[in-house]
Enzyme design. Structure first.
Site, PDB file in Angstrom:
ATOM      1  N   GLN A   1     -10.381  -1.818   1.707  1.00 56.82           N
ATOM      2  CA  GLN A   1     -10.069  -2.526   2.950  1.00 56.82           C
ATOM      3  C   GLN A   1     -10.075  -1.601   4.162  1.00 56.82           C
ATOM      4  O   GLN A   1      -9.721  -2.008   5.266  1.00 56.82           O
ATOM      5  CB  GLN A   1      -8.737  -3.265   2.840  1.00 56.82           C
TER       6      GLN A   1
ATOM      7  N   MET B   1       0.832  -1.201   0.000  1.00 59.84           N
ATOM      8  CA  MET B   1       0.000   0.000   0.000  1.00 59.84           C
ATOM      9  C   MET B   1       0.869   1.253   0.000  1.00 59.84           C
ATOM     10  O   MET B   1       0.383   2.364   0.234  1.00 59.84           O
ATOM     11  CB  MET B   1      -0.946  -0.003   1.204  1.00 59.84           C
TER      12      MET B   1
ATOM     13  N   SER C   1       4.194   1.068   8.483  1.00 59.14           N
ATOM     14  CA  SER C   1       3.972   2.419   7.961  1.00 59.14           C
ATOM     15  C   SER C   1       3.252   3.279   8.995  1.00 59.14           C
ATOM     16  O   SER C   1       3.428   4.503   9.036  1.00 59.14           O
ATOM     17  CB  SER C   1       3.150   2.357   6.672  1.00 59.14           C
TER      18      SER C   1
ATOM     19  N   GLY D   1       4.269 -10.396   4.315  1.00 62.46           N
ATOM     20  CA  GLY D   1       4.996 -10.424   5.575  1.00 62.46           C
ATOM     21  C   GLY D   1       4.239 -11.120   6.691  1.00 62.46           C
ATOM     22  O   GLY D   1       3.011 -11.090   6.743  1.00 62.46           O
ATOM     23  N   GLN D   2       5.001 -11.701   7.600  1.00 62.54           N
ATOM     24  CA  GLN D   2       4.422 -12.412   8.748  1.00 62.54           C
ATOM     25  C   GLN D   2       3.797 -11.454   9.757  1.00 62.54           C
ATOM     26  O   GLN D   2       2.955 -11.862  10.560  1.00 62.54           O
ATOM     27  CB  GLN D   2       5.507 -13.247   9.438  1.00 62.54           C
ATOM     28  N   LYS D   3       4.176 -10.163   9.721  1.00 62.15           N
ATOM     29  CA  LYS D   3       3.567  -9.229  10.669  1.00 62.15           C
ATOM     30  C   LYS D   3       2.051  -9.233  10.520  1.00 62.15           C
ATOM     31  O   LYS D   3       1.316  -9.175  11.495  1.00 62.15           O
ATOM     32  CB  LYS D   3       4.116  -7.819  10.490  1.00 62.15           C
TER      33      LYS D   3
ATOM     34  N   HIS E   1       9.021  -4.013   3.886  1.00 61.97           N
ATOM     35  CA  HIS E   1       8.712  -4.193   2.469  1.00 61.97           C
ATOM     36  C   HIS E   1       9.981  -4.545   1.684  1.00 61.97           C
ATOM     37  O   HIS E   1       9.947  -5.385   0.775  1.00 61.97           O
ATOM     38  CB  HIS E   1       8.112  -2.907   1.873  1.00 61.97           C
TER      39      HIS E   1
ATOM     40  N   LYS F   1       8.342  -3.151  12.250  1.00 58.84           N
ATOM     41  CA  LYS F   1       8.268  -2.099  11.230  1.00 58.84           C
ATOM     42  C   LYS F   1       6.839  -1.990  10.712  1.00 58.84           C
ATOM     43  O   LYS F   1       6.196  -2.995  10.393  1.00 58.84           O
ATOM     44  CB  LYS F   1       9.198  -2.431  10.060  1.00 58.84           C
TER      45      LYS F   1
END
Length: 281
Positions: free
Chosen positions: A61, A30, A186, A147-149, A37, A184
């Site tokens: 979303q 995004m 955004s 990502g796993q986050k 990223h 991490k």
């Protein structure tokens, strides 16, 4: 590196690559890219001949009271990062390019999307599944990277690919953290100095839970209660959820054993942050 803004341009370029027998990786984002990223793009570059990074702030979303308008944006910085790592193409469409004015077709999912973040963000994963399906149809990648986050999102994308027989390999990549442990995101840019310090309570509670499980604790209730107590020790933190679920079905578990996911969403001030750890064999 090429920047394109239309579906037609992406399709023409990918078709040309595939005629040459080249493999294609996709990293959906995004925007407002950070080291998390970058790790996905790096993995994609390692595993594919060409890499497409989509930079699209997907409006479907976000709920009506969520942070779509405030979400950070810096497309030029995003492009510099992509180019420095070796991405071949950045796809940056306008919402009108992705969604016709009379758009009415959705990709939705039951069960997996009803727990964790799905409880407090009821339309979120419908928007995620729809836009990711569209990106898969547009780019037709061999592999896509997440990502796993966003562990629930990763599980949902994997299930969608399986259930809808999509010929795409989904590659999950580990959480990337700041030096002090904060995952991490955004949204970290929303935090003021005091909130930024308070936000460390998420990674501290994750570390506590991981240690308890590593030391042999298997009771989900015991682990969750300890993590909740840790988070509540920070006055600026307000818990949305702390849950232990099966890593495949996203359904609550009483016993923490592989493949389990212990995940949380916590408000620091007005900013909602997520973190988690996975219990593997």
């Amino acid at each position: 590196m090429e920047k394109v803004y239309t579906i037609k341009e992406v399709r023409e370029q990918v078709k040309a690559w595939k005629k040459e027998g080249l493999s294609v990786g996709l990293v959906p984002t995004m925007g407002y890219l950070h080291e998390g990223h970058a790790s996905l793009i790096q993995k994609a570059v390692e595993q594919n001949d060409k890499v497409v990074v989509s930079v699209f702030l997907n409006p479907t979303q976000f709920g009506p009271t969520e942070d779509l308008e405030a979400y950070p944006r810096d497309f030029e910085a995003d492009c510099k990062l992509c180019e420095s790592i070796g991405a071949a193409l950045v796809f940056h469409p306008e919402p009108s390019e992705m969604y016709a004015s009379d758009f009415c077709t959705w990709v939705d999912m039951d069960v997996l999307s009803k727990t964790l973040c799905g409880k407090s963000r009821p339309i979120h994963f419908r928007g995620v599944c729809t836009v990711v399906s569209k990106l898969f149809n547009i780019v037709t990648p061999d592999r896509a990277y997440f990502g796993q986050k966003d562990a629930q999102q990763l599980a949902i994308i994997r299930r969608m690919v399986r259930d809808l027989n999509m010929d795409i390999e989904i590659v999950g990549c580990p959480i990337v953290r700041e030096e002090d442990g904060l995952a991490k995101s955004s949204r970290n840019t929303y935090l003021n100095e005091e909130e930024r310090k308070a936000a460390l309570i998420l990674s501290k509670s994750v570390a506590l839970g991981k240690k308890m499980v590593a030391d042999g604790e298997t009771s989900a209730t015991v682990v969750k209660e300890a993590m909740i107590k840790k988070i509540e020790s920070e006055p600026m933190a307000k818990i949305d959820y702390v849950e232990a679920v099966d890593g495949l079905s996203m359904q609550p578990v009483e016993e923490i054993k592989a493949p389990a996911l212990v995940a949380m969403a916590v408000y620091i001030g007005k900013t909602r942050l997520i973190d988690n750890f996975i219990v593997e064999e």
